[in-house]
Design a protein around this motif. Structure first.
Motif, PDB file in Angstrom:
ATOM      1  N   HIS A  75      -2.151   6.504   1.627  1.00 38.41           N
ATOM      2  CA  HIS A  75      -2.983   5.392   1.166  1.00 38.41           C
ATOM      3  C   HIS A  75      -3.784   5.851  -0.042  1.00 38.41           C
ATOM      4  CE1 HIS A  75      -2.207   2.771   4.572  1.00 38.41           C
ATOM      5  NE2 HIS A  75      -2.256   3.850   5.331  1.00 38.41           N
ATOM      6  N   ALA A  76      -3.980   4.994  -1.004  1.00 38.88           N
ATOM      7  CA  ALA A  76      -4.718   5.351  -2.210  1.00 38.88           C
ATOM      8  C   ALA A  76      -6.202   5.508  -1.940  1.00 38.88           C
ATOM      9  CB  ALA A  76      -4.497   4.304  -3.299  1.00 38.88           C
ATOM     10  N   ARG A  77      -6.766   4.595  -1.176  1.00 38.83           N
ATOM     11  CA  ARG A  77      -8.199   4.573  -0.903  1.00 38.83           C
ATOM     12  C   ARG A  77      -9.025   4.509  -2.196  1.00 38.83           C
ATOM     13  NH1 ARG A  77      -6.184   5.856   3.647  1.00 38.83           N
ATOM     14  NH2 ARG A  77      -6.786   6.942   5.438  1.00 38.83           N
ATOM     15  N   SER A  78      -8.518   3.742  -3.161  1.00 40.58           N
ATOM     16  CA  SER A  78      -9.259   3.572  -4.420  1.00 40.58           C
ATOM     17  C   SER A  78     -10.299   2.464  -4.328  1.00 40.58           C
ATOM     18  CB  SER A  78      -8.300   3.291  -5.585  1.00 40.58           C
ATOM     19  OG  SER A  78      -7.677   2.033  -5.446  1.00 40.58           O
ATOM     20  N   ASP A  79     -10.227   1.684  -3.254  1.00 47.96           N
ATOM     21  CA  ASP A  79     -11.200   0.614  -3.000  1.00 47.96           C
ATOM     22  C   ASP A  79     -11.087   0.257  -1.523  1.00 47.96           C
ATOM     23  OD1 ASP A  79     -13.080  -1.425  -3.304  1.00 47.96           O
ATOM     24  OD2 ASP A  79     -12.146  -2.229  -5.105  1.00 47.96           O
ATOM     25  N   GLU A  80     -11.903  -0.652  -1.073  1.00 44.67           N
ATOM     26  CA  GLU A  80     -11.867  -1.059   0.328  1.00 44.67           C
ATOM     27  C   GLU A  80     -10.548  -1.775   0.635  1.00 44.67           C
ATOM     28  OE1 GLU A  80     -14.222  -5.134   0.837  1.00 44.67           O
ATOM     29  OE2 GLU A  80     -15.409  -3.651  -0.255  1.00 44.67           O
ATOM     30  N   PHE A  81     -10.191  -1.764   1.920  1.00 50.83           N
ATOM     31  CA  PHE A  81      -8.960  -2.398   2.364  1.00 50.83           C
ATOM     32  C   PHE A  81      -8.920  -3.853   1.886  1.00 50.83           C
ATOM     33  CE2 PHE A  81      -6.374  -4.743   5.438  1.00 50.83           C
ATOM     34  CZ  PHE A  81      -5.205  -3.994   5.390  1.00 50.83           C
ATOM     35  N   ARG A  96      -8.668  -4.762  -1.199  1.00 56.63           N
ATOM     36  CA  ARG A  96      -9.101  -4.820  -2.597  1.00 56.63           C
ATOM     37  C   ARG A  96      -8.568  -3.628  -3.398  1.00 56.63           C
ATOM     38  NH1 ARG A  96     -14.600  -7.678  -3.410  1.00 56.63           N
ATOM     39  NH2 ARG A  96     -14.006  -6.951  -5.446  1.00 56.63           N
ATOM     40  N   ASP A  97      -7.710  -2.845  -2.783  1.00 56.90           N
ATOM     41  CA  ASP A  97      -7.201  -1.616  -3.378  1.00 56.90           C
ATOM     42  C   ASP A  97      -5.995  -1.938  -4.269  1.00 56.90           C
ATOM     43  OD1 ASP A  97      -6.035   0.886  -3.910  1.00 56.90           O
ATOM     44  OD2 ASP A  97      -6.713   1.691  -1.999  1.00 56.90           O
ATOM     45  N   CYS A 106      -3.075   0.701  -4.247  1.00 51.77           N
ATOM     46  CA  CYS A 106      -2.255   0.549  -3.046  1.00 51.77           C
ATOM     47  C   CYS A 106      -1.365  -0.701  -3.141  1.00 51.77           C
ATOM     48  CB  CYS A 106      -3.144   0.483  -1.809  1.00 51.77           C
ATOM     49  SG  CYS A 106      -2.235   0.626  -0.265  1.00 51.77           S
ATOM     50  N   TYR A 138      -3.688   6.807 -12.649  1.00 48.40           N
ATOM     51  CA  TYR A 138      -4.579   7.027 -11.500  1.00 48.40           C
ATOM     52  C   TYR A 138      -4.209   8.310 -10.750  1.00 48.40           C
ATOM     53  CZ  TYR A 138      -5.503   2.098 -12.406  1.00 48.40           C
ATOM     54  OH  TYR A 138      -5.814   0.905 -13.001  1.00 48.40           O
ATOM     55  N   TYR A 163      -5.349   9.129  -7.178  1.00 50.48           N
ATOM     56  CA  TYR A 163      -4.948   8.269  -6.063  1.00 50.48           C
ATOM     57  C   TYR A 163      -3.454   8.280  -5.753  1.00 50.48           C
ATOM     58  CZ  TYR A 163      -9.592   6.392  -6.908  1.00 50.48           C
ATOM     59  OH  TYR A 163     -10.944   6.260  -7.090  1.00 50.48           O
TER      60      TYR A 163
END
Length: 108
Positions: A18-24, A26-27, A30, A97, A100
């Motif tokens: 998972h990228a975890r670049s933003d909240e689930f 809104r990523d 991902c 990125y 990520y």
């Protein structure tokens, strides 16, 4: 971190993590990886229906994807080009990125 591996000689693509670049939900990193994996899976499905490939493998799970196929002799170049086209998207994401997503190519 999303790890993407493209195995050229086997027409195989794996996507893990998972990228975890933003909240689930809104990523965008991902979401971008997901649509690329879904696009590759759909392409393999179309190629199987048309008889261009055999032995398709399509695994699509949360945080995990594996997509591969064996092209029939006369379709080797077009199958390769399909994988390369989708993988260019992963390469662009990894370049933009790197914190990520990682992208690696294996084989010739």
């Amino acid at each position: 971190m999303i790890e993407v591996n493209y195995y050229r000689e086997h027409n195989r693509l794996t996507v893990k993590g998972h990228a975890r670049s933003d909240e689930f939900g809104r990523d965008l990193v991902c979401a971008s990886c997901s649509i690329l994996a879904l696009t590759m899976a759909a392409n393999v499905g179309h190629m199987e229906e048309s008889g261009a490939v055999t032995e398709p493998v399509v695994v699509l799970e949360e945080g995990n994807a594996e997509i591969s196929c064996k092209p029939r002799a006369r379709f080797r170049d077009s199958v390769k080009q399909t994988f390369v086209s989708v993988c260019v998207g992963f390469e662009i994401l990894a370049h933009k990125y790197p914190e990520y997503i990682s992208y690696s190519v294996h084989g010739w």
